[in-house]
Scaffold this motif. Structure first.
Motif, PDB file in Angstrom:
ATOM      1  N   VAL A  13       3.406  -6.717   8.038  1.00  0.00           N
ATOM      2  CA  VAL A  13       3.884  -7.573   6.941  1.00  0.00           C
ATOM      3  C   VAL A  13       2.707  -8.051   6.097  1.00  0.00           C
ATOM      4  O   VAL A  13       2.744  -8.004   4.859  1.00  0.00           O
ATOM      5  CB  VAL A  13       4.693  -8.764   7.492  1.00  0.00           C
ATOM      6  CG1 VAL A  13       5.022  -9.758   6.379  1.00  0.00           C
ATOM      7  CG2 VAL A  13       5.965  -8.275   8.178  1.00  0.00           C
ATOM      8  N   GLU A  14       1.641  -8.512   6.745  1.00  0.00           N
ATOM      9  CA  GLU A  14       0.471  -9.032   6.026  1.00  0.00           C
ATOM     10  C   GLU A  14      -0.200  -7.950   5.178  1.00  0.00           C
ATOM     11  O   GLU A  14      -0.574  -8.193   4.025  1.00  0.00           O
ATOM     12  CB  GLU A  14      -0.537  -9.617   7.017  1.00  0.00           C
ATOM     13  CG  GLU A  14      -0.100 -10.926   7.640  1.00  0.00           C
ATOM     14  CD  GLU A  14      -1.117 -11.450   8.639  1.00  0.00           C
ATOM     15  OE1 GLU A  14      -2.282 -11.000   8.581  1.00  0.00           O
ATOM     16  OE2 GLU A  14      -0.751 -12.304   9.469  1.00  0.00           O
ATOM     17  N   ILE A  15      -0.357  -6.759   5.759  1.00  0.00           N
ATOM     18  CA  ILE A  15      -1.017  -5.674   5.027  1.00  0.00           C
ATOM     19  C   ILE A  15      -0.143  -5.209   3.866  1.00  0.00           C
ATOM     20  O   ILE A  15      -0.647  -4.905   2.777  1.00  0.00           O
ATOM     21  CB  ILE A  15      -1.341  -4.514   5.986  1.00  0.00           C
ATOM     22  CG1 ILE A  15      -2.393  -4.964   7.006  1.00  0.00           C
ATOM     23  CG2 ILE A  15      -1.842  -3.289   5.229  1.00  0.00           C
ATOM     24  CD1 ILE A  15      -2.580  -4.022   8.162  1.00  0.00           C
ATOM     25  N   THR A  16       1.165  -5.154   4.088  1.00  0.00           N
ATOM     26  CA  THR A  16       2.090  -4.814   3.006  1.00  0.00           C
ATOM     27  C   THR A  16       1.936  -5.805   1.850  1.00  0.00           C
ATOM     28  O   THR A  16       1.841  -5.408   0.679  1.00  0.00           O
ATOM     29  CB  THR A  16       3.542  -4.827   3.520  1.00  0.00           C
ATOM     30  OG1 THR A  16       3.703  -3.790   4.498  1.00  0.00           O
ATOM     31  CG2 THR A  16       4.530  -4.601   2.391  1.00  0.00           C
ATOM     32  N   ASP A  17       1.921  -7.098   2.182  1.00  0.00           N
ATOM     33  CA  ASP A  17       1.763  -8.134   1.150  1.00  0.00           C
ATOM     34  C   ASP A  17       0.411  -8.023   0.450  1.00  0.00           C
ATOM     35  O   ASP A  17       0.307  -8.209  -0.767  1.00  0.00           O
ATOM     36  CB  ASP A  17       1.910  -9.531   1.771  1.00  0.00           C
ATOM     37  CG  ASP A  17       3.328  -9.814   2.241  1.00  0.00           C
ATOM     38  OD1 ASP A  17       4.248  -9.082   1.816  1.00  0.00           O
ATOM     39  OD2 ASP A  17       3.516 -10.746   3.046  1.00  0.00           O
ATOM     40  N   PHE A  18      -0.628  -7.719   1.219  1.00  0.00           N
ATOM     41  CA  PHE A  18      -1.971  -7.589   0.651  1.00  0.00           C
ATOM     42  C   PHE A  18      -2.008  -6.498  -0.413  1.00  0.00           C
ATOM     43  O   PHE A  18      -2.488  -6.712  -1.541  1.00  0.00           O
ATOM     44  CB  PHE A  18      -2.974  -7.278   1.765  1.00  0.00           C
ATOM     45  CG  PHE A  18      -4.336  -6.878   1.272  1.00  0.00           C
ATOM     46  CD1 PHE A  18      -5.247  -7.844   0.863  1.00  0.00           C
ATOM     47  CD2 PHE A  18      -4.708  -5.543   1.219  1.00  0.00           C
ATOM     48  CE1 PHE A  18      -6.511  -7.481   0.394  1.00  0.00           C
ATOM     49  CE2 PHE A  18      -5.966  -5.170   0.761  1.00  0.00           C
ATOM     50  CZ  PHE A  18      -6.865  -6.139   0.347  1.00  0.00           C
ATOM     51  N   PHE A  19      -1.488  -5.322  -0.071  1.00  0.00           N
ATOM     52  CA  PHE A  19      -1.497  -4.218  -1.032  1.00  0.00           C
ATOM     53  C   PHE A  19      -0.583  -4.504  -2.224  1.00  0.00           C
ATOM     54  O   PHE A  19      -0.905  -4.142  -3.366  1.00  0.00           O
ATOM     55  CB  PHE A  19      -1.089  -2.912  -0.348  1.00  0.00           C
ATOM     56  CG  PHE A  19      -2.200  -2.231   0.383  1.00  0.00           C
ATOM     57  CD1 PHE A  19      -3.245  -1.633  -0.316  1.00  0.00           C
ATOM     58  CD2 PHE A  19      -2.218  -2.170   1.775  1.00  0.00           C
ATOM     59  CE1 PHE A  19      -4.282  -0.987   0.353  1.00  0.00           C
ATOM     60  CE2 PHE A  19      -3.245  -1.530   2.447  1.00  0.00           C
ATOM     61  CZ  PHE A  19      -4.285  -0.947   1.740  1.00  0.00           C
ATOM     62  N   GLN A  20       0.549  -5.151  -1.956  1.00  0.00           N
ATOM     63  CA  GLN A  20       1.480  -5.460  -3.040  1.00  0.00           C
ATOM     64  C   GLN A  20       0.829  -6.373  -4.078  1.00  0.00           C
ATOM     65  O   GLN A  20       0.994  -6.179  -5.292  1.00  0.00           O
ATOM     66  CB  GLN A  20       2.738  -6.117  -2.473  1.00  0.00           C
ATOM     67  CG  GLN A  20       3.852  -6.305  -3.501  1.00  0.00           C
ATOM     68  CD  GLN A  20       5.145  -6.785  -2.861  1.00  0.00           C
ATOM     69  OE1 GLN A  20       5.148  -7.315  -1.756  1.00  0.00           O
ATOM     70  NE2 GLN A  20       6.250  -6.609  -3.554  1.00  0.00           N
ATOM     71  N   LYS A  21       0.077  -7.368  -3.617  1.00  0.00           N
ATOM     72  CA  LYS A  21      -0.610  -8.275  -4.532  1.00  0.00           C
ATOM     73  C   LYS A  21      -1.680  -7.569  -5.352  1.00  0.00           C
ATOM     74  O   LYS A  21      -2.046  -7.999  -6.455  1.00  0.00           O
ATOM     75  CB  LYS A  21      -1.241  -9.426  -3.737  1.00  0.00           C
ATOM     76  CG  LYS A  21      -0.225 -10.423  -3.191  1.00  0.00           C
ATOM     77  CD  LYS A  21      -0.874 -11.442  -2.278  1.00  0.00           C
ATOM     78  CE  LYS A  21       0.173 -12.383  -1.676  1.00  0.00           C
ATOM     79  NZ  LYS A  21      -0.423 -13.331  -0.702  1.00  0.00           N
ATOM     80  N   GLU A  22      -2.182  -6.454  -4.808  1.00  0.00           N
ATOM     81  CA  GLU A  22      -3.197  -5.670  -5.516  1.00  0.00           C
ATOM     82  C   GLU A  22      -2.578  -4.568  -6.375  1.00  0.00           C
ATOM     83  O   GLU A  22      -3.294  -3.755  -6.955  1.00  0.00           O
ATOM     84  CB  GLU A  22      -4.166  -5.045  -4.508  1.00  0.00           C
ATOM     85  CG  GLU A  22      -4.969  -6.060  -3.702  1.00  0.00           C
ATOM     86  CD  GLU A  22      -5.981  -6.814  -4.557  1.00  0.00           C
ATOM     87  OE1 GLU A  22      -6.355  -6.301  -5.637  1.00  0.00           O
ATOM     88  OE2 GLU A  22      -6.409  -7.910  -4.138  1.00  0.00           O
ATOM     89  N   GLY A  23      -1.235  -4.533  -6.424  1.00  0.00           N
ATOM     90  CA  GLY A  23      -0.542  -3.584  -7.294  1.00  0.00           C
ATOM     91  C   GLY A  23      -0.204  -2.244  -6.664  1.00  0.00           C
ATOM     92  O   GLY A  23       0.148  -1.291  -7.365  1.00  0.00           O
ATOM     93  N   PHE A  24      -0.269  -2.154  -5.322  1.00  0.00           N
ATOM     94  CA  PHE A  24       0.049  -0.909  -4.627  1.00  0.00           C
ATOM     95  C   PHE A  24       1.368  -1.028  -3.871  1.00  0.00           C
ATOM     96  O   PHE A  24       1.569  -1.989  -3.128  1.00  0.00           O
ATOM     97  CB  PHE A  24      -1.043  -0.565  -3.608  1.00  0.00           C
ATOM     98  CG  PHE A  24      -2.369  -0.200  -4.200  1.00  0.00           C
ATOM     99  CD1 PHE A  24      -2.650   1.116  -4.546  1.00  0.00           C
ATOM    100  CD2 PHE A  24      -3.339  -1.164  -4.399  1.00  0.00           C
ATOM    101  CE1 PHE A  24      -3.889   1.456  -5.081  1.00  0.00           C
ATOM    102  CE2 PHE A  24      -4.575  -0.843  -4.926  1.00  0.00           C
ATOM    103  CZ  PHE A  24      -4.855   0.481  -5.274  1.00  0.00           C
ATOM    104  N   ARG A  25       2.237  -0.028  -4.045  1.00  0.00           N
ATOM    105  CA  ARG A  25       3.420   0.049  -3.192  1.00  0.00           C
ATOM    106  C   ARG A  25       3.027   0.770  -1.901  1.00  0.00           C
ATOM    107  O   ARG A  25       2.171   1.661  -1.902  1.00  0.00           O
ATOM    108  CB  ARG A  25       4.549   0.805  -3.891  1.00  0.00           C
ATOM    109  CG  ARG A  25       5.096   0.098  -5.109  1.00  0.00           C
ATOM    110  CD  ARG A  25       6.431   0.697  -5.556  1.00  0.00           C
ATOM    111  NE  ARG A  25       6.326   2.087  -5.941  1.00  0.00           N
ATOM    112  CZ  ARG A  25       7.376   2.861  -6.264  1.00  0.00           C
ATOM    113  NH1 ARG A  25       8.604   2.345  -6.224  1.00  0.00           N
ATOM    114  NH2 ARG A  25       7.211   4.115  -6.620  1.00  0.00           N
ATOM    115  N   THR A  26       3.675   0.394  -0.796  1.00  0.00           N
ATOM    116  CA  THR A  26       3.313   0.947   0.507  1.00  0.00           C
ATOM    117  C   THR A  26       4.535   1.262   1.347  1.00  0.00           C
ATOM    118  O   THR A  26       5.650   0.819   1.046  1.00  0.00           O
ATOM    119  CB  THR A  26       2.420  -0.035   1.298  1.00  0.00           C
ATOM    120  OG1 THR A  26       3.139  -1.256   1.495  1.00  0.00           O
ATOM    121  CG2 THR A  26       1.115  -0.316   0.562  1.00  0.00           C
TER     122      THR A  26
END
Length: 379
Positions: A85-98
């Motif tokens: 969950v944390e890594i998903t949120d991290f990438f999402q905030k940086e503009g990456f879908r995962t």
């Protein structure tokens, strides 16, 4: 019945523990500690223990022995879910879908979402190789870029691998078709949001139809390169059962089979079906295609020898002690054991591996000044 067959027979019951009378005689013969060591080698202690503690009355010494090895599985699963969950949120905030591949997505398919022995986190990051690698190298200090992923030292607790492509084939003609297929279905994978248990949060995981194709590709790759374990077959067992519940399963089944045929995976799939049905007890109506006994027995022997991801495979011990061209040659020799079984990719492996190990990886190591230490896979 030898010990390994006893352990497998008991595992078959654990996956469908309806009638304890059917295993009473087997339980009298079992080496419980030996079975635990087998389960640890295959990373399936949680699967055994879930059924044992739920359906059987066991002697205290057996309970204590197994409990000592299973106690950390649920809390570790919880930690890995949180990290997903944390890594998903991290990438999402940086503009990456995962999209979380394998691992905790598979764990959600089990009867208890905390039962599966957890491993690393594999996360598919949208954007392509150069964009993803450049970003990872700016925000962290990875050790190595390989053909399909880069290690991402996001946390000290769990190894994370950021994938820019989720799967590949060494045969360049088949790989071109595969990458086209992945591009066609990618948007649905990034949008397939699921809930982690107990309100931990959300992350995306592959859709059922893509997952059926993707995980066979993953199993096939690991058979060629390292080895696969029973844990990955149990993942597929539960994936097919979940797929059968889908209203689209009958409609999409032929489409999936056509994809497997396009990627030359039918023989391997028939071997997997044999193990799922004859060894793990998956009912025939859940199978994708007919089982192949000859190929299935060969695959089972490979699984028993290799353990989880080949970590216990004595055939690879010399290769792991070697380096440079000697290591490369030993690995290629190991891979060529599969030539008569799966020739369409095996014949291309030396050419693919020469390019990857001696040109591709060195290019990225030099560009980003990476140390190049090899990673141990633990999916």
């Amino acid at each position: 019945m030898d010990q390994i067959n006893q352990y497998l027979a008991f595992l078959k019951w654990c996956l469908n523990p309806l009638d304890t009378s059917s295993i009473e005689k087997l339980m009298e013969q079992l080496d419980w500690h030996g079975m635990k060591l087998f389960a640890k080698k295959q990373k399936i202690v949680g699967v055994y223990w879930y059924a044992m503690q739920k359906h059987l009355k066991l002697k205290d010494d057996i309970v204590l022995d197994w409990m000592s090895s299973s106690l950390r599985i649920p809390p570790t699963n919880k930690t890995v879910y949180k990290q997903c969950v944390e890594i998903t949120d991290f990438f999402q905030k940086e503009g990456f879908r995962t999209c979380i591949l394998k691992g905790q997505g598979n764990a959600l398919l089990y009867p208890d979402a905390y039962t599966r022995n957890p491993g690393d986190i594999d996360i598919w990051v949208e954007g392509g190789r150069d964009k993803v690698v450049d970003f990872i190298c700016r925000v962290s200090h990875p050790k190595e870029v390989v053909y399909h992923d880069v290690d991402f030292p996001y946390t000290k607790e769990i190894l994370v691998e950021a994938h820019f492509i989720p799967a590949y084939l060494e045969n360049p003609f088949l790989n071109k078709k595969l990458q086209k297929y992945i591009a066609e279905v990618a948007d649905r994978q990034f949008k397939n949001v699921v809930d982690a248990p107990d309100g931990i949060g959300q992350f995306s995981m592959p859709t059922l139809d893509f997952n059926i194709v993707y995980q066979l590709l993953h199993l096939d790759k690991h058979l060629r390169t390292e080895g696969i374990g029973i844990r990955q077959l149990i993942d597929y067992y539960y994936l097919l059962k979940k797929w059968a519940e889908s209203p689209l399963s009958k409609e999409k089944k032929q489409e999936i089979i056509d994809r497997l045929r396009e990627f030359k995976l039918m023989k391997f799939t028939s071997a997997v079906m044999y193990i799922l049905h004859n060894v793990l007890g998956l009912e025939e109506q859940y199978l994708l295609i007919d089982a192949n006994e000859k190929e299935g027995k060969f695959l089972l022997s490979e699984i028993i020898q290799s353990g989880d991801m080949g970590k216990k495979d004595s055939r690879l011990s010399d290769m792991r002690k070697s380096s440079g061209i000697q290591k490369f040659l030993k690995l290629e020799q190991f891979k060529f054991r599969l030539l008569t079984h799966y020739p369409s990719n095996v014949i291309w492996m030396p050419f693919h591996d020469l390019y990857v190990h001696f040109f591709y990886i060195k290019k990225y190591q030099k560009k980003y000044n990476l140390p190049g230490k090899k990673k141990n896979s633990n999916h």
